[in-house]
Design a protein around this motif. Structure first.
Motif, PDB file in Angstrom:
ATOM      1  N   LEU A  42      22.301 -65.371 -30.160  1.00 23.67           N
ATOM      2  CA  LEU A  42      23.418 -65.867 -29.320  1.00 23.67           C
ATOM      3  C   LEU A  42      23.060 -67.243 -28.831  1.00 23.67           C
ATOM      4  O   LEU A  42      23.931 -67.667 -28.144  1.00 23.67           O
ATOM      5  CB  LEU A  42      23.993 -64.710 -28.458  1.00 23.67           C
TER       6      LEU A  42
ATOM      7  N   LEU B 232      24.634 -70.722 -28.958  1.00 24.43           N
ATOM      8  CA  LEU B 232      25.906 -71.047 -29.338  1.00 24.43           C
ATOM      9  C   LEU B 232      26.936 -71.200 -28.067  1.00 24.43           C
ATOM     10  O   LEU B 232      26.575 -70.847 -26.918  1.00 24.43           O
ATOM     11  CB  LEU B 232      26.434 -69.334 -29.903  1.00 24.43           C
TER      12      LEU B 232
ATOM     13  N   GLN C 266      31.919 -70.162 -29.940  1.00 18.52           N
ATOM     14  CA  GLN C 266      31.051 -69.517 -31.214  1.00 18.52           C
ATOM     15  C   GLN C 266      30.702 -68.121 -30.839  1.00 18.52           C
ATOM     16  O   GLN C 266      30.528 -67.239 -31.737  1.00 18.52           O
ATOM     17  CB  GLN C 266      29.675 -70.478 -31.529  1.00 18.52           C
ATOM     18  N   SER C 267      29.987 -67.721 -29.663  1.00 17.78           N
ATOM     19  CA  SER C 267      29.586 -66.622 -29.551  1.00 17.78           C
ATOM     20  C   SER C 267      30.871 -65.536 -29.582  1.00 17.78           C
ATOM     21  O   SER C 267      30.714 -64.254 -30.064  1.00 17.78           O
ATOM     22  CB  SER C 267      28.873 -66.442 -28.169  1.00 17.78           C
TER      23      SER C 267
ATOM     24  N   VAL D 195      31.359 -64.695 -33.238  1.00 21.46           N
ATOM     25  CA  VAL D 195      30.340 -64.415 -34.026  1.00 21.46           C
ATOM     26  C   VAL D 195      30.370 -63.635 -35.162  1.00 21.46           C
ATOM     27  O   VAL D 195      29.592 -63.771 -36.159  1.00 21.46           O
ATOM     28  CB  VAL D 195      29.108 -64.208 -33.003  1.00 21.46           C
TER      29      VAL D 195
ATOM     30  N   ASP E  87      31.129 -64.966 -38.665  1.00 24.93           N
ATOM     31  CA  ASP E  87      30.124 -65.824 -39.306  1.00 24.93           C
ATOM     32  C   ASP E  87      29.419 -64.870 -40.283  1.00 24.93           C
ATOM     33  O   ASP E  87      28.978 -63.990 -39.926  1.00 24.93           O
ATOM     34  CB  ASP E  87      29.359 -66.276 -38.318  1.00 24.93           C
TER      35      ASP E  87
END
Length: 119
Positions: free
Chosen positions: A41, A44, A48-49, A52, A55
């Protein structure tokens, strides 16, 4: 939680690993696994985290690292004779007393005697 604890204990017993599962060793292994989770992490953005698990490459890796962290935490609690669920509940109740809704709502500031900046 009891089923997971029993399975992790059996896994260690079947391999004769109890001799290595001291609180010190398990704590160090737990810290290492938390470090691996952090590494997934680390760079990011906050957005984005938060996404996550969507993804297709990173999500499974984060899930696997959380699994590793869980296993070591469960094993450490078992070796120390700590009821992990009760310990969590006790800590949550303590936090509720220290961080009341009125004083803490929408604030990330810590309040309490352990914070020298608290008024």
């Amino acid at each position: 939680m009891e089923d997971l604890t029993a399975q992790v204990r059996a896994f260690a017993e079947e391999r004769n690993w109890e001799q290595f599962h001291t609180p010190k060793n398990l704590s160090m292994a737990l810290a290492g696994e938390v470090g691996e989770l952090l590494a997934e992490l680390q760079w990011l953005t906050p957005e984005q985290s938060a996404a996550v698990m969507s993804d297709e490459n990173l999500g499974p890796r984060v899930r696997a690292e959380i699994g590793d962290v869980t296993i070591y935490l469960v094993r450490l609690a078992d070796v120390l004779g700590i009821d992990l669920v009760q310990a969590g509940m006790d800590k949550l109740n303590e936090a509720a007393r220290r961080y009341t809704v009125e004083a803490s709502h929408s604030s990330a500031a810590k309040i309490g005697s352990d914070n020298p900046q608290a008024s």
